[in-house]
Design a protein around this motif. Structure first.
Motif, PDB file in Angstrom:
ATOM      1  N   UNK A   1       0.839  -1.200   0.000  1.00 53.45           N
ATOM      2  CA  UNK A   1       0.000   0.000   0.000  1.00 53.45           C
ATOM      3  C   UNK A   1       0.871   1.245   0.000  1.00 53.45           C
ATOM      4  N   UNK A   2       0.260   2.381  -0.289  1.00 55.73           N
ATOM      5  CA  UNK A   2       0.986   3.649  -0.268  1.00 55.73           C
ATOM      6  C   UNK A   2       1.572   3.893   1.121  1.00 55.73           C
ATOM      7  N   UNK A   3       2.858   4.246   1.169  1.00 55.29           N
ATOM      8  CA  UNK A   3       3.513   4.533   2.440  1.00 55.29           C
ATOM      9  C   UNK A   3       4.042   3.308   3.153  1.00 55.29           C
ATOM     10  N   UNK A   4       3.965   2.143   2.516  1.00 51.30           N
ATOM     11  CA  UNK A   4       4.413   0.909   3.187  1.00 51.30           C
ATOM     12  C   UNK A   4       5.918   0.718   3.109  1.00 51.30           C
ATOM     13  N   UNK A   5       6.595   1.439   2.187  1.00 48.98           N
ATOM     14  CA  UNK A   5       8.060   1.380   2.144  1.00 48.98           C
ATOM     15  C   UNK A   5       8.652   0.782   0.886  1.00 48.98           C
TER      16      UNK A   5
ATOM     17  N   UNK B   1       5.536  -0.225   8.589  1.00 47.96           N
ATOM     18  CA  UNK B   1       6.177   0.413   7.428  1.00 47.96           C
ATOM     19  C   UNK B   1       7.655   0.031   7.353  1.00 47.96           C
ATOM     20  N   UNK B   2       8.104  -0.309   6.166  1.00 50.58           N
ATOM     21  CA  UNK B   2       9.504  -0.687   5.983  1.00 50.58           C
ATOM     22  C   UNK B   2       9.778  -2.152   6.213  1.00 50.58           C
ATOM     23  N   UNK B   3       8.764  -2.903   6.598  1.00 52.72           N
ATOM     24  CA  UNK B   3       8.914  -4.344   6.824  1.00 52.72           C
ATOM     25  C   UNK B   3       8.157  -5.090   5.727  1.00 52.72           C
ATOM     26  N   UNK B   4       8.774  -6.104   5.162  1.00 57.10           N
ATOM     27  CA  UNK B   4       8.125  -6.860   4.095  1.00 57.10           C
ATOM     28  C   UNK B   4       8.228  -8.352   4.352  1.00 57.10           C
ATOM     29  N   UNK B   5       7.354  -9.087   3.700  1.00 59.26           N
ATOM     30  CA  UNK B   5       7.429 -10.539   3.698  1.00 59.26           C
ATOM     31  C   UNK B   5       8.059 -10.939   2.373  1.00 59.26           C
ATOM     32  N   UNK B   6       9.236 -11.556   2.429  1.00 60.79           N
ATOM     33  CA  UNK B   6       9.978 -11.928   1.225  1.00 60.79           C
ATOM     34  C   UNK B   6       9.967 -13.434   1.056  1.00 60.79           C
ATOM     35  N   UNK B   7       9.670 -13.885  -0.166  1.00 66.97           N
ATOM     36  CA  UNK B   7       9.719 -15.322  -0.434  1.00 66.97           C
ATOM     37  C   UNK B   7       9.910 -15.552  -1.922  1.00 66.97           C
TER      38      UNK B   7
ATOM     39  N   UNK C   1      13.597  -3.793   6.444  1.00 63.70           N
ATOM     40  CA  UNK C   1      14.556  -3.253   5.486  1.00 63.70           C
ATOM     41  C   UNK C   1      15.325  -2.085   6.084  1.00 63.70           C
ATOM     42  N   UNK C   2      16.627  -2.031   5.797  1.00 66.74           N
ATOM     43  CA  UNK C   2      17.412  -0.866   6.198  1.00 66.74           C
ATOM     44  C   UNK C   2      16.915   0.359   5.442  1.00 66.74           C
ATOM     45  N   UNK C   3      16.996   1.506   6.058  1.00 70.06           N
ATOM     46  CA  UNK C   3      16.588   2.748   5.393  1.00 70.06           C
ATOM     47  C   UNK C   3      17.670   3.194   4.408  1.00 70.06           C
ATOM     48  N   UNK C   4      17.276   3.592   3.217  1.00 70.57           N
ATOM     49  CA  UNK C   4      18.273   4.073   2.263  1.00 70.57           C
ATOM     50  C   UNK C   4      18.807   5.428   2.687  1.00 70.57           C
ATOM     51  N   UNK C   5      20.022   5.709   2.257  1.00 65.76           N
ATOM     52  CA  UNK C   5      20.623   7.007   2.559  1.00 65.76           C
ATOM     53  C   UNK C   5      21.455   7.460   1.354  1.00 65.76           C
TER      54      UNK C   5
END
Length: 590
Positions: A133-137, A549-555, A567-571
């Motif tokens: 969704x919007x704002x999920x990261x 926000x910023x957390x995902x389920x990866x598979x 997920x680490x925040x980008x910089x």
């Protein structure tokens, strides 16, 4: 010991705890080992009620390696313990980290000190779908992955080629300083902003487009429209060039069209007006309204020979027809442009107009209406500011054009090429992504060693481009649906959001190898993911509704089992932050 197994079900077990749960930190999400003499089954703690712990079975440790999926169940006598950290790493972490082979992208929200990532080859060799969704990261997650990839100090991915179709212009800020981190890495950006361009404006050589590209660009909807587009492109080969051989072909084409008019059976005035109209615009130094027709005793211009006599007929019709026949030749064959010469939108318009005339379409109102809409759209494109995107200044081959895209301003290879398509409408944005995807595919398939130069395409807001649209009906294929063919050469990263997932092409989505799903709330989105994504369980579906926000389920193939990743925040971050309403609206009273 964590407890004793008291119940075994099809995909889970119930454990009666022998430890004091009141004095134990949160166990939810932790992995459990159920070890017997012959097997070691791994599960995940999903629920705790009273002294009962409910565990979902995940896989098995076989020969010191984790294998996802359970065929055999644990026994009641199994020794039940929390999984050790080193064994947990074999399941969700990275063991024997190698900079060339692996990439860390975040940490585990459950095992908070454990870095998580993937095998680079397994992750990037297939197609990836990223939902949320919007704002999920999502944008931050994509930025983080590629910042980590291009910040490697020892092993530099110099030959990587990443094409980003940036729907909202978010990624420039995230990647513009890559070279400051690693000097060998370059970022290149193109913009569609024609009013205040800060970067190089995107331009596409028109002559590199195929018949299918032109059909999509003009919004063709019927199969009957394709032949006229093909005819127009064949005529471009004649109308856009001036050498002697082409001049013969041009005379032949004009003469044949006029002969068709002369034998159409229409009234003389209509025939004369059509011929005058055609020759006023389409003419050569040998065939025009002032061309001299020689007769015994006197000469007349072609225009004079079209005068209508008192009986309402063109008096010199036979003379004109004989004159036209002198230009006919069978020494040539109209062929589609092959990219060996340049032409403009004006050339295409002229060829299109003449294609309508030469095909006799003016004689059929129904057919004319179907074809004229394409002409109207072509004129609209030609007269709009969008024509600038196809006004390439000089001739260039497809190979050199793509190599130019991949060359940074400093002459070094560009690893990240960003197309900011924020300033064009959805229709043109879709066409731009399809044109480049097809062009990269054609380029890659002609390389002797197809896998030697992989391209990766990032489609932000993919629901705008990778759709169940009219392409299959019209062309017989959708460029984004031929993923299986593209796999060794061009890989796509699909990013989409909101309740638009159901608009995505099911064929394309079915070809994805890896999935990263952020928080999703809309019921249709969740149901779509449940139906379309392989190997997704009800437990995974439940989790994606409550992700932070910023957390995902990866598979997928790059992950041994569905894995939660913070997920680490980008910089620096992409320009995708939500509006700060309170600081935008309010000012301090004076």
């Amino acid at each position: 010991m964590l407890g004793k197994i008291v119940e075994i079900e099809s995909n889970g077990v119930t454990i009666e705890a022998t430890i004091d749960l009141d004095k134990t930190e949160d166990l939810l999400g932790l992995y459990v080992s159920m070890k017997s003499k012959t097997r070691n089954i791994i599960g995940e703690i999903m629920d705790i009620k009273s002294k009962l712990i409910y565990v979902n079975l995940l896989g098995e440790i076989i020969e010191d390696d984790f294998v996802f999926g359970v065929i055999r169940k644990p026994s009641f006598s199994s020794e039940v313990t929390l999984l050790e950290e080193e064994v947990t790493k074999k399941i969700i972490g990275i063991t024997n980290y190698n900079e060339r082979e692996h990439l860390y992208i975040g940490t585990s929200p459950i095992y908070q000190k454990m870095k998580l990532g993937f095998n680079i080859d397994t992750f990037f060799s297939g197609h990836i779908a990223i939902f949320g969704s919007t704002g999920s990261g999502k944008s931050c997650g994509i930025s983080n992955i590629f910042q980590k990839l291009f910040s490697k100090q020892v092993e530099v991915p110099y030959r990587a080629s990443i094409f980003i179709f940036d729907a909202y212009g978010e990624y420039h800020s995230a990647f513009k300083d890559l070279s400051k981190v690693v000097p060998e890495i370059s970022f290149k950006t193109y913009t569609t902003n024609l009013k205040f361009p800060k970067e190089e404006v995107l331009k596409i050589p028109l002559w590199l487009l195929t018949t299918d590209d032109i059909a999509l660009l003009l919004g063709a909807e019927k199969h009957t429209q394709l032949p006229i587009i093909e005819k127009a492109l064949k005529l471009v080969s004649v109308f856009a060039r001036d050498n002697d051989e082409v001049l013969k072909s041009k005379n032949d084409i004009i003469a044949r069209a006029i002969l068709d008019m002369l034998s159409s059976g229409k009234q003389a005035a209509q025939i004369r007006d059509q011929i005058v109209s055609v020759l006023s615009y389409y003419n050569t130094k040998e065939l025009n309204l002032e061309s001299i027709i020689h007769q015994p005793g006197y000469d007349r211009s072609l225009k004079q020979c079209l005068i209508i006599d008192a009986t309402g007929k063109i008096r010199e019709m036979e003379l004109v027809m004989n004159f036209m026949r002198t230009f006919l030749t069978d020494d040539y064959e109209l062929v589609l442009p092959d990219g060996t010469f340049m032409y403009t939108l004006e050339d295409l318009r002229d060829a299109f107009d003449f294609a309508l005339i030469s095909e006799g379409i003016l004689n059929s109102n129904k057919v004319y209406d179907e074809m004229n809409i394409l002409k109207v759209r072509l004129n609209a494109l030609l007269n709009s500011e969008y024509s600038y995107f196809f006004d390439y200044p000089e001739y260039i081959t497809q190979g050199k054009y793509i190599k130019k895209l991949l060359t940074a301003s400093n002459g070094m290879k560009a690893q990240v090429i960003n197309f900011n398509i924020n300033y064009v409408d959805d229709r043109l944005a879709k066409n731009i992504t399809k044109i480049f995807s097809r062009m990269l595919f054609d380029f890659a398939k002609d390389i002797d060693d197809r896998a030697s130069m992989p391209f990766h395409i990032i489609l932000e807001e993919a629901h705008r481009y990778v759709q169940n649209d009219n392409d299959k009906f019209l062309l017989g294929y959708n460029i984004f649906d031929i993923c299986r063919v593209l796999r060794p050469m061009v890989n796509k990263k699909i990013s989409s959001h909101k309740n638009y997932t159901e608009e995505l092409s099911e064929t394309c989505l079915s070809q994805c190898n890896n999935f990263m799903i952020y928080k999703m709330l809309h019921p249709r989105d969740v149901d779509y993911i449940r139906e379309m994504v392989p190997n997704i369980t009800d437990d995974v579906v439940k989790r994606i509704r409550i992700l932070q926000p910023g957390t995902c389920m990866a598979f997928g193939t790059a992950f041994k089992l569905p894995t939660l990743i913070k997920m680490d925040m980008p910089n620096p971050a992409p320009s995708s932050n939500s509006t700060d309403i309170k600081n935008t609206w309010f000012v301090t009273k004076r």
